[in-house]
Design a protein around this motif. Structure first.
Motif: not given
Ligand code: SF4
Ligand code: SF4
Ligand code: SF4
Lengths: 266, 65
Positions: B34-57
């Protein structure tokens, strides 16, 4: 348990730079331990000095933050006196291959049941970007402003040659396989070495035209290949990842226990 | 692959350092800075809940809930 149950939240947000691979490795260690279901109080994390060694402060296990390069020496002493504990030894490349190189090869030779996790970012991050024994030929570093002329170690071959009975390589991009490999390494009865290619965007990246953590992880994605793949035959420059060896051999603490038994019976 | 976890990423904005790793490697392009350079779930409908973002953060700033 949740990831937060394994960390000391009071030290977060942590001090690593944005995008530093070490945080991904720490997350993978937590998930591997969670999957194995090992009690927190049965785990000791022993680290040396460097950006990598901060892991010790953040993880909520028994932790020992020791001397540069000497983590394996401390861990060896601890393991011999308390063989029932699970010991994890996260190190950096400077820590493991330069000042700690001797401890590394002898721990491998003895096959003592420790898990060495070597976060290889090809540079000394904490002290300002000096070249390490894994800085590539021609790479730039603070101490190699015109390009490094020292050939680098191949860490996998180094520890294979020294006798490690479990040796694997993975990257921060391949995080699910990293978790899997860590589980196997921790379970393995003997000296396990897991080399993790882990980005230092601040020093290595900035100096070597891999400007961001994302660029560096894309490099790991595109320039590594599973062991023995067809791609490797076509492109020998690709770096292999996976488990290189996993072999049962006499373990040092078990041998030591036998020796004591023998001495007592005489 | 990552074990399927239920839920969608919840981002801890205090811990996120805006490295963009989760955004770049999300297989569904569901995240954005976002404008504060923080990650944000911008398109929740696209998310397939794979969890890769959680593991790679690297900052342990993402949790699927
Ligand atoms: S200097 Fe490099 S290794 Fe150290 S915290 Fe920063 S990115 Fe990570
Ligand atoms: S990977 Fe983590 S720290 Fe990086 S942008 Fe995403 S949430 Fe923020
Ligand atoms: S859970 Fe998977 S699909 Fe959803 S935002 Fe994270 S990486 Fe993208």
């Amino acid at each position: 348990m949740a990831v937060k149950d394994y960390i000391r939240e009071r030290f977060f947000p942590h001090l690593w730079c944005p995008g530093c691979g070490h945080g991904i490795v720490m997350g993978a260690m937590i998930r591997a331990i969670e999957k194995l279901g090992i009690q927190k109080s049965d785990i000791v994390v022993v680290s040396g000095i460097g950006c990598s060694s901060r892991i010790c402060g953040y993880l909520d296990f028994h932790t020992l933050h020791t001397l540069h390069g000497r983590a394996l020496a401390f861990a060896t002493g601890l393991k011999l006196s308390r063989p029932e504990l699970t010991l994890l030894v996260p190190m950096g490349d400077g820590d493991a291959f330069a000042i700690g190189g001797n401890h590394l090869i002898h721990a491998a030779r003895r096959n003592i049941d420790l898990t060495a996790i070597i976060m290889n970012n090809n540079i000394y991050g904490m002290t300002g970007g000096q070249s390490s024994p894994s800085t590539g030929y021609g790479d730039l570093a603070t101490t190699a402003p015109y390009g490094n002329i020292d050939p680098s170690f191949d860490p996998v071959n180094l520890v294979l040659g020294a006798g490690a009975s479990f040796v694997a390589r993975t990257t921060t991009y391949h995080v699910t396989s990293m978790i899997n490999i860590l589980e196997k390494a921790i379970t393995h009865k003997g000296f396990s070495v897991v080399e993790v290619l882990s980005q230092c965007p601040t020093y290595y990246g900035r100096k070597n035209r891999l400007a961001t953590a994302v660029d560096m992880m894309n490099f790991y994605k595109n320039r590594t290949t599973p062991i023995g793949s067809k791609d490797k035959e076509k492109n020998p420059d690709l770096i292999e990842r996976g488990i290189f060896i996993q072999e049962e051999r006499p373990e040092y603490c078990a041998e030591y226990a036998k020796l004591i038994e023998k001495a007592r019976s005489q | 692959m990552a074990k399927k976890k239920k839920g969608k990423p919840v981002i801890n904005r205090e811990w996120c350092k805006g490295c963009g790793i989760c955004v770049e490697f999300c297989p569904e392009d569901a995240l954005a800075l976002d404008e504060m350079e923080k990650s944000n779930l911008a398109y929740p409908d696209k998310c397939n809940s794979c969890g890769m973002c959680e593991l790679r953060c690297p900052d342990l700033a993402i949790e699927l809930r």
